[in-house]
Each structure stands twice: as C-alpha cells, then as structure tokens.
Design an enzyme around this catalytic site. Structure first.
Site, short mmCIF file in Angstrom:
data_model
loop_
_atom_site.label_atom_id
_atom_site.label_comp_id
_atom_site.label_asym_id
_atom_site.label_seq_id
_atom_site.Cartn_x
_atom_site.Cartn_y
_atom_site.Cartn_z
N ASP A 355 0.70 -1.09 -0.28
CA ASP A 355 0.41 -0.19 0.14
C ASP A 355 0.70 1.65 0.03
OD1 ASP A 355 -3.00 1.15 0.23
OD2 ASP A 355 -1.70 1.23 2.77
N GLU A 384 1.64 0.35 -4.89
CA GLU A 384 1.57 1.21 -5.45
C GLU A 384 2.02 2.92 -5.81
OE1 GLU A 384 -3.62 2.35 -4.13
OE2 GLU A 384 -2.24 2.67 -2.37
#
Ligand code: CA
Length: 662
Positions: A355, A384
């Site tokens: 994340d 990400e």
C-alpha cells in the site's frame, strides 16, 4: 551585520543537521531475535529502546481486562536492547512492555514483533507457534501457476475476506471469516459456484486479499456487530486480524484459521497474496513503535523547531493517515523485511501488495525483494507507486511509479491503463476509451505495451517499465467506484446493454494487454457498490459481493473466463521482456479515432497462434475495418465481428475482435 547573519545561518544549519542526524546516532541491533523467543523451559523477551533508562514487562492472565500476574524489569542488553529470560513455561500468558524515558513512563504497549495477540491486539500472547499448524501444513506447497511461473503468467483476483461471504446468496456458512474462504463447493441459490470454487472456476491464479494482518478499526470483542472495514489501519503487523477468526481471544486460533484458509487455496491450485500496509501506523504518538523509541520509526517535517520537539509534533504525513514510516531508518527497514519474510515462511504467502509503496525508499524495497526471492523465487511483489501526500524524502529515492525501472522484480499499478480504459477516477463524470471518449487511443496503447518503450506509442508519460513484469494492468480495484458504477455515473444516458458492452470491452483490453492482469472481485458479473466511491467503512449492504449476479450475468462470466483461458494458453499475451513487446507488437498506424488495432507475432513467442490481430472499438459507432491478408479465425465466443468479407470486417460499437492464424 554580516556577523549576525552568519551566526543565524550557522545556528539554522546546526539545528537542521541535528534534526536530520539525531536518530542516526542510535545503535542498530542486527540479530533477528527481537520480541519473544519461546521454549517450554524458558521465554526470552527483547525490545529495542535505545533512549530508555528502564524497561518493564507486565504479564496478564488475559488479553483484555484481567489483573496483573507480575511485573519484571528488563535488563540493558547490547545495541540499545533490553531483555529478560524467565525460566518457566509461560504459555497462555499475555504481556505488554513499557519503558522509562527522561523520567516518564510510556504507555503499556504490545510487542511490535508479536506473533500472537489477544482480543483487539492489545497484548501479545506467549505460546508455541507450532500449535497453530493445521494437519498436513508441513506438506503444504504453493501450486505452480504456469510452466515458468513468471509474474506475467499470473491472473490476480482482488478480494476482501468479508465481501466474499457476507451476502445471503454466497452459500458460504462461515460468513465474514477466514474459514469461509476455505469452504469448497459453495453455490448461490441457482447452483452457480461462489467463493473459492468460483475463483478457481474463473481461472485466476492468485487471490489477493485486502489487509488480513491485525488492524485496529474493528472491535473484535463484539462479533455480533456488523462492523466493516477494509483494514488499512495497521495495529500488529505480524498477526492476523482477529475479527476474521472464530475466537479473537485466543491468540492461536486466528493464526491456525488463516493457515487453514491458505492451505485450502493451495490445495485448489490458487496462490495467496497479502496486501500489506507498512507505510503508516493507525496510531501515531501512542503507537508501540513511538512509545518505545519516540520519533525514530517515522519521518518528520523539515522544521527549524528545537530538536527536542522531534518525534513529538513534527510527523510528516505522506499517507494521509497522520504519519508516514521511515523505511530508510535501519531498524524500520529491518522490521519491514523481517515481517514479510516471516509471513512468507510461516504462512506460505506467495506475494505482497504494498500500500502506498511510493512512501517506501527504493533501497528497502530492493533489499526486501532480494530476501523474499531467495525464499520463494516465483513470489510476486507489487505496489502503489504513489503517495497520498508530500514526503520529505526526495522523489528519486522512493518507490514511485516513475522509478519502476529501478525496482528489482517489483511491479507498480498502471493508473495509465486504468484511466485510459474508463476515464479518470478523480472525475466521476469522465468517460474513457471504452465509453466513446476520443483522444485516449495512445493511453490505451501505452497500456497494451505495459508501459514499456514502443516507437509506435505516442503518450506523454515516459515509459517507466523495462520489463512487462514491472506493471500491474488493471481498470478497477477496491478503491474508487467499481467499473460498473463508474460506467453508470459517466454514461447515464447510455443503455444498460451498451454499458455492459463497455464493461466487456474494458476487461478484454486488460486481458489482451501485456503486464500482470489484475481483476477486482465481481467485475466478471457487473459488481456494484451502489455508487459509493470510498466504501472502506460502508456496510455489508454496499460491500458484500451479491452472488446472485452470477446467475443474471452468466454470459459475461463465461466470456471473461474464456479470455482468461486464452491468456493462459497463449504466451503471446505474456511477454516477459521489453524487447519482445517492442518487436512483436505492431500497431495499425492509421486506425480510425476511437479504435486501437494491433497485431502480435505469436510465432516469435512460440505461440500456436502464429499471428494475432486485435481490434478494440471504443466508439459508439459500428466500424468497418480492413484486416491483413490471409485466412483468419475469430476467437471471441460471442463473435463481435458481424461479418468477415474478404479483407474487411465490421466491428460493433463498444466491442473487440480477436482474430488468429493457426
Ligand atoms: Ca484487530
């Protein structure tokens, strides 16, 4: 005058230098025995707290409210550590630490390295981890997902534990639990498979689970409450979430049940990827990290405040959640690497999704990749490549999308293909290539080549991948509106039949593109979250997968299933070198606006389809296209090609054609 300026300048530089190097003087503890080392005869507890003047461990009978059994001092150990060995079998007891820094005692906090915790993760638990192994765990093996097990051979399916089973039509008994995803042969009311059986039937190779480590937002002591959260609020990094287990009070149960779920997935040929959130902690000042070593584990805003305030009110916040961790600090880097290695070894995890990976420094990510690949050469890592706010660490040093080429066997999500297909996620009214928006052809082509360099692609973003394995190709995930909701919001004037065609086209583009394809659970049957864009704490009514949709959209499920099968059978769609992408994919230079047309040299990739010709028509008009000479077969099950007459083909609005020469 000059002297005064010089003095202020020197003072300023000194303050900043001190602020930046304050933590650099802390000793580093290298061995990997922080936390608890348990045997039946003795337990050793060790924490790192280099600025503490004293440290204590407090034992409790239970993980929540019972009274203290005893308090014991820890002794100063080497390299900033404190430790104690107690010669007794402490199994079943719970414990916390507190330290004294500058005469003040910290909060009682959980062991950051805890592997077992009680209810709500408030206290760590002493026990023999071996007891958590289900029968046959030693023989558990990650299944092959292709002959080569390359990342680009994977088909990733993103799923939340609770979403999978909460709907009455899931047919799953153990709703909202790890155990629910271990159930096999479950069906909806009409007998169509659900849950684990559905994922297997669809053809996915990897199940990507939204956070399953212990997060803080759900009160585990109230299982009757239908509380929901995605789980991006980390509490105990090395323990599973308690609300997904049948008994959150006993530290062993959640571990065993998560292992049983993984074992079931492995037995049915599926690999398991964990979504991990090392970029921030749910608490800031009061996190266990910060109570034991104030300020150290986090990044701080550049400031001219006196150094003693550092670690107290200067937290920078690239996560948008109140803090950002400092992966570049040796003990934080060590923590992250040891944590993923632990999950890979103890739980047999097959991949990690990071994340807000753009917060982490590249060096940490590459060291981590090296450590994980040494254990499991075919592990899949991606994240990400962005942040949710500004970070004090220079862009060039962080794992941002534009730095993908610097990352060692780690992929980034391509928001380029995502937004090219369906329109920007930041503007709900924005249409995409599949919904008749002109001007996105080059963006889709950039997606087809997995963000690798290609002389025929004219897109303003510089190619950031040096292998297709650097890119996760997706058009929908848990964030933002589902694809179906996005199409509803942006294309309200279009018919449902047309929007269904758009959804099919979107998934066709995805599965015909190079890179690692990633599907959001339910996209194969028009999953909706009723227009809720950020459903992280919405009810089950919004989030649960409505498995009755599988009956009403069975043709679409079958269509996507056949595309997945095509991709798995044909290496032309799974190139693993940028040179292959550049050489073997040729775009039609004079394609009409609203279309993207290309050929793939299958023969060069050793494919049984010698030549492949693909056309996407994202416009609302039927198009007549010229196909290359030769005899072609049409692949798509519900043939979008209305007629092939000599070298001409008529392609319907919002559709794709895949032709091949055997
Ligand atoms: Ca929890």
């Amino acid at each position: 005058m000059h002297k005064k300026i010089l003095f202020i300048l020197v003072l300023f530089i000194c303050q900043n230098m001190f602020a930046q190097t304050e933590f650099d003087h802390y000793p580093v503890y290298a061995p990997n025995d922080l936390g608890l080392t348990y045997t039946k005869n003795a337990s050793t507890f060790r924490i790192w707290s280099p600025t503490a003047d004293a440290a204590e461990i407090i034992f409790y009978k239970r993980g929540d409210d019972s009274s203290v059994i005893r308090k014991t001092s820890l002794l100063k150990d080497k390299d900033g550590c404190w430790s104690v060995t107690i010669e007794a079998d402490l199994a079943g007891q719970f414990y916390v630490f507190r330290v004294q820094i500058e005469k003040e005692w910290s909060d009682e906090v959980t062991d950051p390295y805890a592997k077992l915790v009680g209810v709500n993760g408030k206290r760590a638990m002493v026990a023999d981890l071996k007891q958590t192994n289900p029968n046959g765990w030693e023989q558990d093996k990650s299944p092959d997902f292709s002959t080569e097990n390359r990342p680009t051979d994977a088909i990733i399916y993103e799923l939340h534990i609770r979403d999978a089973s909460m709907h009455p039509q899931s047919g799953i008994k153990q709703k909202g639990k790890f155990a629910g995803l271990a159930e096999w042969g479950t069906t909806n009311n009409e007998g169509f498979t659900t849950g684990l059986s559905h994922i297997k039937e669809l053809g996915a190779t990897h199940v990507h689970l939204l956070p399953v480590f212990d997060f803080s937002s759900i009160d585990e002591s109230k299982p009757g409450n239908a509380h929901y959260n995605w789980g991006y609020d980390p509490l105990n990094y090395n323990c599973p979430e308690g609300s997904y287990s049948s008994n959150p009070y006993d530290g062993l149960t959640r571990v065993r049940e998560m292992k049983e779920m993984i074992q079931a997935m492995h037995q049915h040929g599926l690999r398991v990827i964990m979504d991990v959130v090392y970029n921030h902690t749910a608490k800031t000042i009061h996190s266990n990290f910060n109570q034991l070593v104030p300020g150290y584990y986090y990044r701080h805003k550049k400031t001219t405040q006196p150094p003693e305030l550092h670690g107290r009110d200067t937290f920078s916040d690239a996560s948008g959640c109140g803090n950002e961790t400092a992966s570049e600090m040796p003990m934080m880097r060590k923590f992250i690497i040891e944590s993923v290695v632990y999950w890979a070894k103890e739980y047999h995890i097959d991949g990690f999704r990071f994340d807000l990976m753009g917060i982490h420094d590249i060096e940490t990510m590459n060291q981590l990749s090296k450590a994980l690949h040494a254990i499991k050469p075919d592990i899949i890592l991606y994240g990400e490549g962005w942040t949710a706010g500004a970070s004090p660490i220079p862009d060039s040093q962080r794992a941002l999308k534009t730095n993908a080429y610097k990352l060692d066997r780690i992929a980034v999500f391509s928001d380029d293909i995502r937004d090219g297909i369906k329109g920007s996620v930041f503007n709900i009214k924005a249409k995409g290539f599949v919904s008749n928006q002109p001007g996105l052809e080059e963006q889709v082509k950039f997606g087809v080549v997995a963000s690798c360099r290609h002389e025929q692609v004219h897109y303003p973003v510089k190619a950031y991948a040096t292998t297709p394995a650097h890119v996760i190709s997706y058009c929908e995930c848990h964030d933002n509106n589902t694809l179906w909701d996005k199409l509803m919001l942006a294309c309200a004037d279009d018919s449902e039949a047309d929007r269904t065609r758009m959804q099919k086209l979107a998934n066709t583009i995805l599965l015909c593109s190079q890179g690692i394809p990633f599907l959001h659970a339910g996209t194969e049957f028009l999953r909706s979250k009723q227009g809720v864009e950020n459903s992280y704490k919405s009810s089950d009514d919004i989030n649960a997968i409505d498995w009755s949709l599988k009956t009403s959209h069975k043709e679409l499920v079958e269509y996507i299933r056949s595309l997945i099968r095509m991709r798995k059978e044909h290496p032309a769609f799974r190139m693993f070198q940028a040179e292959q992408v550049e050489k073997y994919i040729r775009f039609e230079e004079h394609a009409e606006p609203g279309t993207v047309i290309f050929t793939i040299d299958g023969k060069a990739m050793g494919d049984s389809w010698k030549n492949i010709w693909i056309a996407f028509n994202g416009s609302k008009l039927e198009k007549k296209l010229t196909i290359p000479q030769g005899s072609w077969h049409s692949f798509l099950p519900d043939n979008n090609a209305k007629a092939i007459v000599h070298d001409n083909i008529t392609i319907a609005a919002y559709s794709a054609v895949i032709l091949y020469q055997p």
